[in-house]
Structures are given as C-alpha cells and as structure tokens.
Enzyme design. Structure first.
Site, PDB file in Angstrom:
ATOM      1  CG  ASN A 288      -1.715   1.214   1.428  1.00 28.36           C
ATOM      2  OD1 ASN A 288      -1.815   2.033   0.528  1.00 28.36           O
ATOM      3  ND2 ASN A 288      -2.329   1.362   2.600  1.00 28.36           N
ATOM      4  CD1 TRP A 289       3.785   1.148  -2.789  1.00 33.26           C
ATOM      5  CD2 TRP A 289       3.684   2.251  -4.747  1.00 33.26           C
ATOM      6  NE1 TRP A 289       4.582   0.486  -3.693  1.00 33.26           N
ATOM      7  CE2 TRP A 289       4.539   1.139  -4.891  1.00 33.26           C
ATOM      8  CE3 TRP A 289       3.468   3.082  -5.849  1.00 33.26           C
ATOM      9  CZ2 TRP A 289       5.180   0.844  -6.102  1.00 33.26           C
ATOM     10  CZ3 TRP A 289       4.100   2.796  -7.044  1.00 33.26           C
ATOM     11  CH2 TRP A 289       4.957   1.685  -7.167  1.00 33.26           C
ATOM     12  CE  LYS A 290      -0.260   3.406   4.731  1.00 31.87           C
ATOM     13  NZ  LYS A 290      -0.144   3.563   6.170  1.00 31.87           N
TER      14      LYS A 290
ATOM     15  CG  HIS B  55      -5.993   2.233   5.328  1.00 30.13           C
ATOM     16  ND1 HIS B  55      -5.514   3.179   6.192  1.00 30.13           N
ATOM     17  CD2 HIS B  55      -4.996   1.339   5.146  1.00 30.13           C
ATOM     18  CE1 HIS B  55      -4.257   2.875   6.515  1.00 30.13           C
ATOM     19  NE2 HIS B  55      -3.921   1.757   5.890  1.00 30.13           N
TER      20      HIS B  55
ATOM     21  CD  GLU C  65      -2.936   5.785   6.658  1.00 34.86           C
ATOM     22  OE1 GLU C  65      -2.945   5.801   5.414  1.00 34.86           O
ATOM     23  OE2 GLU C  65      -2.011   5.275   7.320  1.00 34.86           O
TER      24      GLU C  65
ATOM     25  CD  GLU D 162      -3.744  -2.169   7.467  1.00 31.24           C
ATOM     26  OE1 GLU D 162      -2.706  -2.483   6.891  1.00 31.24           O
ATOM     27  OE2 GLU D 162      -4.314  -1.090   7.293  1.00 31.24           O
TER      28      GLU D 162
ATOM     29  N   GLY E 191       2.437   2.473  10.757  1.00 24.76           N
ATOM     30  CA  GLY E 191       3.425   3.533  10.558  1.00 24.76           C
ATOM     31  C   GLY E 191       4.165   3.923  11.825  1.00 24.76           C
TER      32      GLY E 191
ATOM     33  CB  SER F  23       5.107  -1.611  11.945  1.00 24.25           C
ATOM     34  OG  SER F  23       4.749  -0.270  12.189  1.00 24.25           O
TER      35      SER F  23
ATOM     36  N   GLY G 239       2.690  -0.977   4.267  1.00 25.97           N
ATOM     37  CA  GLY G 239       2.804   0.421   3.874  1.00 25.97           C
ATOM     38  C   GLY G 239       4.268   0.797   3.672  1.00 25.97           C
ATOM     39  N   GLY G 240       4.861   1.420   4.689  1.00 28.50           N
ATOM     40  CA  GLY G 240       6.221   1.962   4.600  1.00 28.50           C
ATOM     41  C   GLY G 240       7.234   1.013   3.974  1.00 28.50           C
TER      42      GLY G 240
HETATM   43  P1  PGA Z   1       2.661   0.446   7.621  1.00 31.57           P
HETATM   44  O1  PGA Z   1       1.204   0.683   6.990  1.00 31.57           O
HETATM   45  O2  PGA Z   1       3.183  -0.852   7.068  1.00 31.57           O
HETATM   46  O3  PGA Z   1       3.477   1.639   7.168  1.00 31.57           O
HETATM   47  O4  PGA Z   1       2.494   0.381   9.101  1.00 31.57           O
HETATM   48  C1  PGA Z   1       0.319  -0.375   6.796  1.00 31.57           C
HETATM   49  C2  PGA Z   1      -0.997   0.134   6.267  1.00 31.57           C
HETATM   50  O5  PGA Z   1      -1.445   1.191   6.708  1.00 31.57           O
HETATM   51  O6  PGA Z   1      -1.630  -0.501   5.395  1.00 31.57           O
END
Ligand code: PGA
Length: 254
Positions: free
Chosen positions: A9-11, A97, A99, A167, A173, A213, A234-235
């Site tokens: 997930n590149w966001k 998600h 966010e 999640e 993050g 994470s 994500g990251g």
């Molecule tokens: P993260 O994000 O791996 O940077 O914690 C995961 C996500 O929000 O899908």
C-alpha cells in the site's frame, strides 16, 4: 500449500518517475524468479494504476486501488468509481483503511456502500479493520473488530471474493508491530466470525492479511501463524529492495 499475499500500500507516496523505477525493478525480478504460492499486489496512487495493470498483463503481479467512490457515477467531482477501476483491469481495492476512517471520517456504512460498488464490478475488496490503542487498552479489541466487520459487511453476500486486513491502528506507521500471537488471536476471531456468518468453506477461503509495521525483519514470524495469510504493507513496500526481500521470505516459507 496455502497462498500468501503481499499487498504493498503505497499510500500518497512516490512521483511518477519513482513509481516507474520501482516497477521496472520489480518487473525484472518477477521475470526472472518464479514465485510459488506468493501473490504480489501493488496498490499505487490512482494516477499510476495503469503502470501496474500494464505490467500485470505480462507478469505474476496484481493491481489494487487504495480507494473507490461509494457512488456509481455522475456529478461527484474528484471521485473514482468502481466501474472505472474495473475498466482498467484493477483486481483489488482497499476499503475501510484506518486513515480513511479516521482522517476522512468514513463510517462503516460508507465502507459498506463502497464494498457493494466493488462487488458489482467484480473487484475484490480488501476490507481493513482494527482497533485504536485506547480501545485495546480498555479490552475492547474484539468488540471493535466485530462491530467493524458487522457494519462494513451488512447485507453483503460473500462467496469468497473478499480479503480482510487486520490492521491495529496503533501499529500503523509507528514501527510497533503486534506480536504474532496478538495478531493471530484477532485473525482467529475474524475467521470464526466468517465461519458463523458465511460457513466453513467461505471462511477458509478468505485471506486475512495483517498490516501494521510489517517489514522484512518481522514478516516470517507473522506468516507462521495459522490464520495470517499475508501482509498489507505500507512503509516497507516503498523500497524495492525491501519489497523483494519480503517476496523472497514468503516464497521460502515452509
Ligand atoms: P505500515 O502501513 O506498514 O506503514 O504500518 C500499513 C498500512 O497502513 O496498510
């Protein structure tokens, strides 16, 4: 052997050139290496979807969007419909998600409407659920997760065309991952809920990804758990070296 899914997930990250460079290197890797039992899914920002869908025609790679409109079509400036995604051969779409829920105020009923739109166009929703730190500390994890499942999937028929991503919000993050045991406990609860509501076969078929994470250093331990079928990352999915490393780890899992 069960299949493992690694969804990046590149966001809201990467320029067009950076996205192109990443995908070029990923393409070279996928051409060379046969990945058994591992599916690579890249969820780029909307403007780069075609870079991924083009590659997905030739290579064992799937494309996911990060969001979709709850509406069908029409005067909704800035929105992207499920029909548009489907016309670009997008296979998956992240919904719910944290966010989107927390920054953009998306409720379970909005998530529910989005899943219905996706289903109409045969795009597999990756439904995200998870508790905040204060909810975990108050012993409310199960309650929160179950109510998100109930609300987001209300009146929706599921025949296997769904992914769930657990999640925990406190792990996204932050560098704090849930321990494999903490994650497995919730994944098991989700699997049981699916069994009660949709039956044994559907529950066994639905992949439940863990997100929060995930990185090369903790992926293996997480994937060893019985109900963890992959990661929503994500990251650590932004750097090609790290993402390839995770594909290798998943591919070598016994
Ligand atoms: P993260 O994000 O791996 O940077 O914690 C995961 C996500 O929000 O899908």
């Amino acid at each position: 052997m069960r299949k493992i899914y690694l969804a990046g997930n590149w966001k809201m990250n990467k320029t067009f050139q950076e996205a192109d460079d990443f995908l070029y290197e990923l393409g070279e890797y996928l051409e060379e290496k046969t990945l058994r039992n591992v599916e690579a899914i890249i969820c780029p920002p909307f403007p780069y979807l075609e870079l991924v869908t083009d590659m997905a025609e030739e290579l064992p790679l799937s494309c996911g969007a990060q969001n979709v409109s709850e509406y069908k079509s029409g005067a909704y400036t800035g929105e992207i419909s499920a029909e548009m995604l489907s016309s670009m051969e997008v296979e998956y779409c992240i919904t719910g998600h944290s966010e989107r829920r927390n920054i953009f105020g998306e409720s379970n009923s909005v998530v529910n409407a989005k899943i219905k739109q996706l289903q109409e166009h045969f795009i597999i929703p990756i439904l995200c659920i998870g508790e905040k730190l204060e909810e975990r500390d108050a012993g409310k994890t199960d309650e929160v997760v179950l109510s998100q499942l109930q609300g987001s999937l209300k009146d929706i028929k599921i025949d296997g065309n769904l992914f769930i991503a657990y999640e925990p919000v406190w792990a996204i993050g932050t560098g704090k991952t849930a321990t494999p045991q903490q994650a497995q406990e919730v994944h098991k609860l989700i699997r049981e809920w699916l069994r009660e509501n949709y039956g044994e076969d559907v529950a066994a078929d639905i992949p439940i990804l863990y997100g929060g994470s995930v990185k090369p250093g903790n992926l293996k331990e997480l994937l060893r758990e019985a109900d963890i079928d992959g990661g929503l990352i994500g990251g650590a999915s932004l750097e090609i070296e790290g993402y390839i490393k995770m594909l290798e780890i998943a591919g070598n899992l016994k």
